[in-house]
Design an enzyme around this catalytic site. Structure first.
Site, PDB file in Angstrom:
ATOM      1  N   LYS A   9       0.826  -1.204   0.000  1.00  0.00           N
ATOM      2  CA  LYS A   9       0.000   0.000   0.000  1.00  0.00           C
ATOM      3  C   LYS A   9       0.869   1.267   0.000  1.00  0.00           C
ATOM      4  O   LYS A   9       2.086   1.186   0.187  1.00  0.00           O
ATOM      5  CB  LYS A   9      -0.929  -0.042   1.223  1.00  0.00           C
ATOM      6  CG  LYS A   9      -2.003  -1.142   1.169  1.00  0.00           C
ATOM      7  CD  LYS A   9      -2.861  -1.094   2.447  1.00  0.00           C
ATOM      8  CE  LYS A   9      -3.995  -2.101   2.414  1.00  0.00           C
ATOM      9  NZ  LYS A   9      -4.816  -2.042   3.661  1.00  0.00           N
ATOM     10  N   TYR A  49     -12.491  -3.254  -3.413  1.00  0.00           N
ATOM     11  CA  TYR A  49     -13.011  -3.191  -2.045  1.00  0.00           C
ATOM     12  C   TYR A  49     -14.549  -3.182  -2.029  1.00  0.00           C
ATOM     13  O   TYR A  49     -15.138  -2.571  -1.133  1.00  0.00           O
ATOM     14  CB  TYR A  49     -12.476  -1.955  -1.338  1.00  0.00           C
ATOM     15  CG  TYR A  49     -11.045  -2.064  -0.840  1.00  0.00           C
ATOM     16  CD1 TYR A  49     -10.643  -3.112  -0.004  1.00  0.00           C
ATOM     17  CD2 TYR A  49     -10.099  -1.093  -1.168  1.00  0.00           C
ATOM     18  CE1 TYR A  49      -9.338  -3.198   0.470  1.00  0.00           C
ATOM     19  CE2 TYR A  49      -8.791  -1.166  -0.689  1.00  0.00           C
ATOM     20  CZ  TYR A  49      -8.417  -2.227   0.129  1.00  0.00           C
ATOM     21  OH  TYR A  49      -7.125  -2.307   0.614  1.00  0.00           O
ATOM     22  N   PHE A  57     -15.471   3.633   7.098  1.00  0.00           N
ATOM     23  CA  PHE A  57     -14.054   3.913   6.858  1.00  0.00           C
ATOM     24  C   PHE A  57     -13.697   3.965   5.381  1.00  0.00           C
ATOM     25  O   PHE A  57     -12.568   4.300   5.022  1.00  0.00           O
ATOM     26  CB  PHE A  57     -13.166   2.883   7.575  1.00  0.00           C
ATOM     27  CG  PHE A  57     -13.322   1.457   7.109  1.00  0.00           C
ATOM     28  CD1 PHE A  57     -12.703   1.007   5.949  1.00  0.00           C
ATOM     29  CD2 PHE A  57     -14.079   0.541   7.848  1.00  0.00           C
ATOM     30  CE1 PHE A  57     -12.836  -0.304   5.522  1.00  0.00           C
ATOM     31  CE2 PHE A  57     -14.217  -0.782   7.429  1.00  0.00           C
ATOM     32  CZ  PHE A  57     -13.589  -1.197   6.268  1.00  0.00           C
ATOM     33  N   ARG A  85      -1.758 -14.715   4.833  1.00  0.00           N
ATOM     34  CA  ARG A  85      -2.504 -13.952   5.849  1.00  0.00           C
ATOM     35  C   ARG A  85      -1.812 -14.043   7.214  1.00  0.00           C
ATOM     36  O   ARG A  85      -1.804 -13.095   7.986  1.00  0.00           O
ATOM     37  CB  ARG A  85      -3.946 -14.459   5.953  1.00  0.00           C
ATOM     38  CG  ARG A  85      -4.813 -14.190   4.729  1.00  0.00           C
ATOM     39  CD  ARG A  85      -5.285 -12.778   4.563  1.00  0.00           C
ATOM     40  NE  ARG A  85      -6.199 -12.323   5.570  1.00  0.00           N
ATOM     41  CZ  ARG A  85      -6.892 -11.187   5.496  1.00  0.00           C
ATOM     42  NH1 ARG A  85      -6.763 -10.396   4.426  1.00  0.00           N
ATOM     43  NH2 ARG A  85      -7.681 -10.816   6.451  1.00  0.00           N
ATOM     44  N   THR A  91      -5.706  -7.420  10.795  1.00  0.00           N
ATOM     45  CA  THR A  91      -6.006  -6.134  10.167  1.00  0.00           C
ATOM     46  C   THR A  91      -5.553  -4.960  11.044  1.00  0.00           C
ATOM     47  O   THR A  91      -4.992  -3.984  10.547  1.00  0.00           O
ATOM     48  CB  THR A  91      -7.519  -6.032   9.895  1.00  0.00           C
ATOM     49  OG1 THR A  91      -7.909  -7.157   9.101  1.00  0.00           O
ATOM     50  CG2 THR A  91      -7.876  -4.739   9.174  1.00  0.00           C
ATOM     51  N   ARG A 102       2.477  -6.741   9.751  1.00  0.00           N
ATOM     52  CA  ARG A 102       1.765  -5.652  10.434  1.00  0.00           C
ATOM     53  C   ARG A 102       2.162  -5.573  11.906  1.00  0.00           C
ATOM     54  O   ARG A 102       2.296  -4.480  12.462  1.00  0.00           O
ATOM     55  CB  ARG A 102       0.253  -5.866  10.287  1.00  0.00           C
ATOM     56  CG  ARG A 102      -0.262  -5.600   8.862  1.00  0.00           C
ATOM     57  CD  ARG A 102      -1.671  -6.124   8.695  1.00  0.00           C
ATOM     58  NE  ARG A 102      -2.304  -5.724   7.443  1.00  0.00           N
ATOM     59  CZ  ARG A 102      -3.448  -6.244   7.002  1.00  0.00           C
ATOM     60  NH1 ARG A 102      -4.072  -7.184   7.695  1.00  0.00           N
ATOM     61  NH2 ARG A 102      -3.965  -5.830   5.864  1.00  0.00           N
ATOM     62  N   ASN A 112      -1.932  -0.027   7.415  1.00  0.00           N
ATOM     63  CA  ASN A 112      -1.424  -1.355   7.777  1.00  0.00           C
ATOM     64  C   ASN A 112      -0.602  -2.027   6.666  1.00  0.00           C
ATOM     65  O   ASN A 112      -0.456  -3.244   6.632  1.00  0.00           O
ATOM     66  CB  ASN A 112      -2.565  -2.248   8.268  1.00  0.00           C
ATOM     67  CG  ASN A 112      -3.645  -2.460   7.229  1.00  0.00           C
ATOM     68  OD1 ASN A 112      -3.486  -2.057   6.074  1.00  0.00           O
ATOM     69  ND2 ASN A 112      -4.736  -3.106   7.604  1.00  0.00           N
ATOM     70  N   HIS A 115      -2.138  -5.331   1.512  1.00  0.00           N
ATOM     71  CA  HIS A 115      -3.364  -6.082   1.263  1.00  0.00           C
ATOM     72  C   HIS A 115      -2.971  -7.496   0.881  1.00  0.00           C
ATOM     73  O   HIS A 115      -2.034  -7.698   0.113  1.00  0.00           O
ATOM     74  CB  HIS A 115      -4.183  -5.470   0.116  1.00  0.00           C
ATOM     75  CG  HIS A 115      -5.271  -6.397  -0.342  1.00  0.00           C
ATOM     76  ND1 HIS A 115      -6.489  -6.466   0.301  1.00  0.00           N
ATOM     77  CD2 HIS A 115      -5.306  -7.342  -1.326  1.00  0.00           C
ATOM     78  CE1 HIS A 115      -7.226  -7.406  -0.284  1.00  0.00           C
ATOM     79  NE2 HIS A 115      -6.536  -7.953  -1.272  1.00  0.00           N
ATOM     80  N   GLU A 126      -9.145 -11.262  -7.486  1.00  0.00           N
ATOM     81  CA  GLU A 126      -8.319 -10.063  -7.323  1.00  0.00           C
ATOM     82  C   GLU A 126      -7.098 -10.086  -8.253  1.00  0.00           C
ATOM     83  O   GLU A 126      -6.719  -9.053  -8.804  1.00  0.00           O
ATOM     84  CB  GLU A 126      -7.887  -9.928  -5.861  1.00  0.00           C
ATOM     85  CG  GLU A 126      -9.065  -9.601  -4.947  1.00  0.00           C
ATOM     86  CD  GLU A 126      -8.711  -9.618  -3.459  1.00  0.00           C
ATOM     87  OE1 GLU A 126      -7.544  -9.880  -3.110  1.00  0.00           O
ATOM     88  OE2 GLU A 126      -9.615  -9.364  -2.640  1.00  0.00           O
TER      89      GLU A 126
HETATM   90  P1  IDP Z   1      -7.725  -6.886   5.593  1.00  0.00           P
HETATM   91  O1  IDP Z   1      -6.891  -5.901   4.807  1.00  0.00           O
HETATM   92  O2  IDP Z   1      -6.980  -7.411   6.790  1.00  0.00           O
HETATM   93  O3  IDP Z   1      -8.313  -7.985   4.747  1.00  0.00           O
HETATM   94  P2  IDP Z   1     -10.417  -5.760   5.671  1.00  0.00           P
HETATM   95  O4  IDP Z   1     -11.383  -5.953   6.798  1.00  0.00           O
HETATM   96  O5  IDP Z   1     -10.679  -6.471   4.395  1.00  0.00           O
HETATM   97  O6  IDP Z   1      -8.953  -6.066   6.226  1.00  0.00           O
HETATM   98  O7  IDP Z   1     -10.353  -4.192   5.409  1.00  0.00           O
HETATM   99  C1  IDP Z   1      -9.688  -3.685   4.261  1.00  0.00           C
HETATM  100  C2  IDP Z   1      -8.819  -2.530   4.679  1.00  0.00           C
HETATM  101  O8  IDP Z   1      -9.648  -1.456   5.116  1.00  0.00           O
HETATM  102  C3  IDP Z   1      -7.888  -2.803   5.875  1.00  0.00           C
HETATM  103  O9  IDP Z   1      -6.677  -3.410   5.506  1.00  0.00           O
HETATM  104  C4  IDP Z   1      -7.672  -1.422   6.423  1.00  0.00           C
HETATM  105  O10 IDP Z   1      -6.662  -0.730   5.704  1.00  0.00           O
HETATM  106  C5  IDP Z   1      -9.012  -0.752   6.164  1.00  0.00           C
HETATM  107  N1  IDP Z   1      -9.860  -0.831   7.348  1.00  0.00           N
HETATM  108  C6  IDP Z   1     -10.569  -1.887   7.786  1.00  0.00           C
HETATM  109  N2  IDP Z   1     -11.232  -1.602   8.923  1.00  0.00           N
HETATM  110  C7  IDP Z   1     -10.933  -0.312   9.192  1.00  0.00           C
HETATM  111  C8  IDP Z   1     -11.323   0.570  10.245  1.00  0.00           C
HETATM  112  O11 IDP Z   1     -12.063   0.218  11.170  1.00  0.00           O
HETATM  113  N3  IDP Z   1     -10.799   1.830  10.194  1.00  0.00           N
HETATM  114  C9  IDP Z   1      -9.976   2.246   9.189  1.00  0.00           C
HETATM  115  N4  IDP Z   1      -9.592   1.439   8.183  1.00  0.00           N
HETATM  116  C10 IDP Z   1     -10.063   0.182   8.191  1.00  0.00           C
HETATM  117 MG    MG Z   2      -9.768  -7.936   3.277  1.00  0.00          MG
END
Ligand code: IDP
Ligand code: MG
Length: 154
Positions: A9, A49, A57, A85, A91, A102, A112, A115, A126
């Protein structure tokens, strides 16, 4: 073999952590089958997404993902979705295990670093969203006999 889409990212690019991310996946033994730098726009981010577009968010996530070029990668390996993962970590980086990308290198949920696809089907979808077939490479990795048993390599 499973395929997973990895995005280094904007924070990974800006903080100079792309090599660290690639190195960790290489050392695991995974095979890099595609890689490119790209500036993502609203259209592709909304497709990528889709499950998050309605969430609170999302606007911040989209702005952040457009803030700098990213590095798109496709990686391949036996059951690599779950193993990647685990290497990536939870996350929320503050809850991510030490030793994970992370857990070791990030703090904010919205910063973080990386992806990684979360299921076999999302990995296929994807990778296809970001890479044309001609941008994906099929080649032998000579170390496979030292990484896999026969049934895992087929
Ligand atoms: P992942 O990247 O671990 O699969 P997802 O739940 O798919 O997590 O969320 C996608 C991305 O959205 C996360 O990596 C993070 O950057 C962002 N994100 C998810 N939840 C939040 C939140 O509560 N606040 C801000 N950003 C969030
Ligand atoms: Mg995800």
């Amino acid at each position: 073999m499973e395929r997973t889409l990895i995005i280094a990212k904007p924070d990974a690019v800006q903080r100079g952590l792309v090599g660290e991310i690639i190195g960790r996946l290489e050392r695991k033994g995974l095979k890099l089958i595609g890689m490119k730098l790209a500036a993502l726009d609203k259209t592709i981010l909304r497709a990528h997404y889709a499950e998050h577009v309605e969430k609170g968010f999302y606007a911040g996530l989209e702005d952040f993902m457009k803030s700098s070029p990213v590095v798109l990668m496709a990686w391949e390996g036996f059951e690599c979705i779950d193993s990647v993962r685990t290497i990536v970590g939870a996350t929320n980086p503050r809850m991510a295990a030490p030793g994970s990308i992370r857990g070791d290198l990030a703090i904010g949920v919205g910063r973080n670093l990386i992806h990684a696809s979360d299921a076999k089907e999302s990995g296929e979808r994807e990778v296809a969203l970001f890479f044309a077939e001609a941008e994906l490479f099929d080649y032998d990795k000579s170390e496979y006999m030292h990484l896999y048993e026969d049934f895992e390599r087929s």
